[in-house]
Design an enzyme around this catalytic site. Structure first.
Site, PDB file in Angstrom:
ATOM      1  N   HIS A 174       4.004  -4.091   2.757  1.00  0.00           N
ATOM      2  CA  HIS A 174       2.626  -3.697   2.499  1.00  0.00           C
ATOM      3  C   HIS A 174       2.510  -2.799   1.270  1.00  0.00           C
ATOM      4  O   HIS A 174       1.420  -2.343   0.919  1.00  0.00           O
ATOM      5  CB  HIS A 174       2.088  -2.985   3.744  1.00  0.00           C
ATOM      6  CG  HIS A 174       0.607  -2.948   3.844  1.00  0.00           C
ATOM      7  ND1 HIS A 174      -0.091  -1.789   4.105  1.00  0.00           N
ATOM      8  CD2 HIS A 174      -0.331  -3.919   3.723  1.00  0.00           C
ATOM      9  CE1 HIS A 174      -1.383  -2.040   4.144  1.00  0.00           C
ATOM     10  NE2 HIS A 174      -1.559  -3.325   3.917  1.00  0.00           N
ATOM     11  N   LYS A 176       2.277  -1.141  -2.486  1.00  0.00           N
ATOM     12  CA  LYS A 176       1.538  -1.457  -3.711  1.00  0.00           C
ATOM     13  C   LYS A 176       2.021  -0.541  -4.821  1.00  0.00           C
ATOM     14  O   LYS A 176       1.876   0.683  -4.732  1.00  0.00           O
ATOM     15  CB  LYS A 176       0.034  -1.254  -3.534  1.00  0.00           C
ATOM     16  CG  LYS A 176      -0.654  -2.306  -2.661  1.00  0.00           C
ATOM     17  CD  LYS A 176      -0.849  -1.825  -1.260  1.00  0.00           C
ATOM     18  CE  LYS A 176      -1.641  -2.848  -0.452  1.00  0.00           C
ATOM     19  NZ  LYS A 176      -1.662  -2.536   0.976  1.00  0.00           N
ATOM     20  N   ASP A 181       6.803   0.438 -18.341  1.00  0.00           N
ATOM     21  CA  ASP A 181       7.670   1.130 -19.312  1.00  0.00           C
ATOM     22  C   ASP A 181       8.311   2.389 -18.735  1.00  0.00           C
ATOM     23  O   ASP A 181       8.712   3.289 -19.489  1.00  0.00           O
ATOM     24  CB  ASP A 181       6.899   1.479 -20.585  1.00  0.00           C
ATOM     25  CG  ASP A 181       6.679   0.261 -21.486  1.00  0.00           C
ATOM     26  OD1 ASP A 181       7.287  -0.785 -21.207  1.00  0.00           O
ATOM     27  OD2 ASP A 181       5.906   0.359 -22.450  1.00  0.00           O
ATOM     28  N   HIS A 411     -11.148  -0.052   3.167  1.00  0.00           N
ATOM     29  CA  HIS A 411      -9.765  -0.480   3.039  1.00  0.00           C
ATOM     30  C   HIS A 411      -8.856   0.679   2.628  1.00  0.00           C
ATOM     31  O   HIS A 411      -7.644   0.546   2.602  1.00  0.00           O
ATOM     32  CB  HIS A 411      -9.658  -1.616   2.006  1.00  0.00           C
ATOM     33  CG  HIS A 411      -8.319  -2.301   2.003  1.00  0.00           C
ATOM     34  ND1 HIS A 411      -7.362  -2.059   1.047  1.00  0.00           N
ATOM     35  CD2 HIS A 411      -7.769  -3.205   2.854  1.00  0.00           C
ATOM     36  CE1 HIS A 411      -6.281  -2.788   1.296  1.00  0.00           C
ATOM     37  NE2 HIS A 411      -6.505  -3.491   2.389  1.00  0.00           N
ATOM     38  N   LYS A 413      -6.661   4.138   2.486  1.00  0.00           N
ATOM     39  CA  LYS A 413      -5.732   4.799   3.388  1.00  0.00           C
ATOM     40  C   LYS A 413      -5.410   6.146   2.750  1.00  0.00           C
ATOM     41  O   LYS A 413      -4.561   6.241   1.848  1.00  0.00           O
ATOM     42  CB  LYS A 413      -4.444   4.005   3.568  1.00  0.00           C
ATOM     43  CG  LYS A 413      -4.655   2.512   3.871  1.00  0.00           C
ATOM     44  CD  LYS A 413      -4.342   1.685   2.663  1.00  0.00           C
ATOM     45  CE  LYS A 413      -4.374   0.203   2.917  1.00  0.00           C
ATOM     46  NZ  LYS A 413      -5.496  -0.328   3.579  1.00  0.00           N
ATOM     47  N   ASP A 418      -6.026  20.657   4.885  1.00  0.00           N
ATOM     48  CA  ASP A 418      -6.336  22.049   4.548  1.00  0.00           C
ATOM     49  C   ASP A 418      -6.980  22.209   3.174  1.00  0.00           C
ATOM     50  O   ASP A 418      -6.869  23.269   2.550  1.00  0.00           O
ATOM     51  CB  ASP A 418      -5.067  22.909   4.616  1.00  0.00           C
ATOM     52  CG  ASP A 418      -4.539  23.053   6.036  1.00  0.00           C
ATOM     53  OD1 ASP A 418      -5.329  22.850   6.975  1.00  0.00           O
ATOM     54  OD2 ASP A 418      -3.347  23.350   6.205  1.00  0.00           O
TER      55      ASP A 418
END
Length: 516
Positions: A174, A176, A181, A411, A413, A418
């Site tokens: 999952h 991403k 470079d 979508h 996450k 704090d």
């Protein structure tokens, strides 16, 4: 009874024999002789490398970050980084669609390879529907290499792989990551597809990425290498037969580029990555930690120390005042429910935003969440469920809502602790992210970003989300704020037909939570 037992044993034996036969007929390729491939180190003479090294002289040991909240900026920034690449591009995604954004990025990667940039593209095999011939064609090009995570050795129908290799196929990548470079990286929750970048007029996903440079980039590259060289990953040419069809790919590129949707995504000097490449980006320099699952999780061999969820808890440390959590799929389980409940009972402000029934794209996950709502609310946790409608306007005209526009599906996450630190990545707070799928993300020490997430929960979120609450009798109700500012109380879940209610109840009773 004896006949039934004999029949059952026979069926088990036939099923076992069939699984063994199919595994023999469709084996995974042998990778024992594969030579490890590693990320290229940053080159101070390259354009992006120069920007990184110049900035690090003033911010030694720190990382520079820019949040990518708008879909347009997130896509154009990726295109801008590819355009600026001189040596290497390492890309890792769960989903890559054959649509406007997916084709524009594949075209940009091919053009980078043609000018001598080494391109390594690592994709989860579950998320590349219809791309086999394009992947094979691009993989055959010089400087362009594509690998697949836990691929199905049966290409049509691909899902047949689950019939004889379910334990492996059920574990997905999952992650991403978009690294260019060795000097700049984009990490976050977005996959590659139009819905993630708000392309066109259809409903889109509300999401968040971050562009980073500095100390965190080599660490991100090391994680990419660990996955690229892991036993769960296989070269496209060993999975997909033939050389593909490069002419068909280029015809598809021309068709996409001629579309009205593509016209909105021309390279923009004001995109965050363009500003970084030009030395104009308003970077925040701070401490950033990369948290990622060990790729052995994809083999089903991960122990506690390999799992991101446990190290993330250690890194976060004690929560003193508040926790704000945004998770597209939220299935806390008993342990998570007890954890959040304990925080709330100890006087901490705990707020959680997830999808409502009518915005989620996975009803089974919503069922997994729904059975914990009452316990969370009883402890004092505040819940918000993003609804379909949510337009806001004031005397100055329409505004962006918290985390995006109305009509969207969540979508993102992310969570903030704090008002001091924030996590942005691929991890959903559910059993699948915790135990099955491989995940990654950045934990960023940034009071400004953390407060921005917290601020979205202060009032305005009531306009775009339902508020599950308990009435005087202890029954679950949903508070719904209308555009005129008045509240309506729903005694049944918004968007829940009688069929959906039955479905939620049945799924909640089944022992499938570990799959959600």
């Amino acid at each position: 009874m004896r006949r039934v037992l004999v029949g059952f044993v026979a069926l088990v034996l036939i099923a076992a024999a069939s699984i063994l036969a199919l595994r023999f007929l469709y084996p995974l390729p042998d990778i024992s002789g594969r030579v490890a491939s590693l990320a290229m180190k940053v080159d101070p003479s390259s354009r992006l490398g120069q920007r990184m090294m110049e900035a690090m002289r003033e911010h030694s040991g720190k990382s520079g970050i820019v949040p990518l909240q708008r879909g347009h900026d997130a896509l154009v920034s990726r295109l801008a980084l590819v355009e600026a690449a001189e040596r290497s591009i390492d890309v890792q995604y769960y989903i890559w669609h054959d649509d406007t954004s997916g084709i524009l990025l594949l075209d940009a990667l091919e053009r980078a390879a043609q000018r001598g940039v080494r391109v390594r593209l690592l994709l989860d095999d579950n998320g590349v529907h219809g791309l086999d011939y394009f992947m094979a064609a691009l993989n055959a090009e010089e400087n362009f290499e594509i690998r697949l995570f836990n691929p199905s050795t049966v290409r049509s129908p691909k899902m047949m792989g689950y019939l004889f290799d379910f334990p492996r196929m059920n574990r997905r990548m999952h992650n991403k990551a978009f690294i260019v470079d060795g000097a700049a990286a984009i990490i976050g929750g977005r996959n590659i597809g139009d819905e993630y970048f708000q392309v066109g007029d259809d409903a889109f996903y509300i999401d968040m990425d971050v562009l980073a440079t500095g100390a965190i980039v080599p660490e991100t590259a090391q994680v990419f290498d660990a996955y690229w060289n892991s036993p769960s990953v296989h070269a496209v040419e060993t999975i997909i037969d033939g050389q593909g069809d490069i002419a068909a790919f280029r015809a598809r590129v021309e068709s996409v580029k001629a579309s009205e949707a593509a016209a909105a995504f021309k390279l923009d000097a004001e995109a965050s990555a363009s500003q970084f490449a030009d030395g104009r980006a308003p970077l925040e320099w701070t401490d950033v930690r990369l948290v990622a699952d060990d790729p052995v999780k994809g083999e089903g061999k991960a122990e506690r120390q390999h799992l991101m969820i446990f190290r993330l808890g250690e890194i976060l440390g004690g929560i003193k005042r508040n926790l704000v959590l945004v998770s597209a799929y939220f299935v806390p389980g008993r342990a998570g429910t007890d954890y959040f409940a304990a925080l709330a009972r100890n006087g901490l402000d705990v707020r959680i935003l997830t999808n409502a029934m009518n915005t989620t794209d996975v009803l089974t996950v919503h069922a997994g969440y729904a059975k914990y709502r009452k316990n969370l609310l009883q402890s004092g946790v505040k819940l918000y469920e993003l609804k379909l409608r949510g337009e806001m306007a004031d005397e100055n005209g329409p505004k962006l809502n918290p985390f995006g526009l109305s009509g969207a599906s969540l979508h993102a996450k992310t969570f903030a602790v704090d008002d001091e630190r924030i996590f942005i990545g691929s991890f959903n707070f559910d059993p699948r992210s915790a135990l099955l799928n491989c995940e990654m993300g950045f934990l960023i020490e940034s009071p400004s970003m953390a407060r921005q997430v917290s601020a979205a929960f202060q009032g305005r979120l009531d306009d775009v989300a339902y508020r599950p609450e308990l009435d005087a009798a202890g029954d679950l109700v949903w508070r719904d704020r209308l555009p005129d500012g008045k509240d309506v109380i729903h005694e049944s879940e918004p968007g829940a037909t009688w069929i959906k209610r039955i479905t939620l109840t049945v799924i909640g009773l089944l022992p499938v939570e570990w799959l959600l």
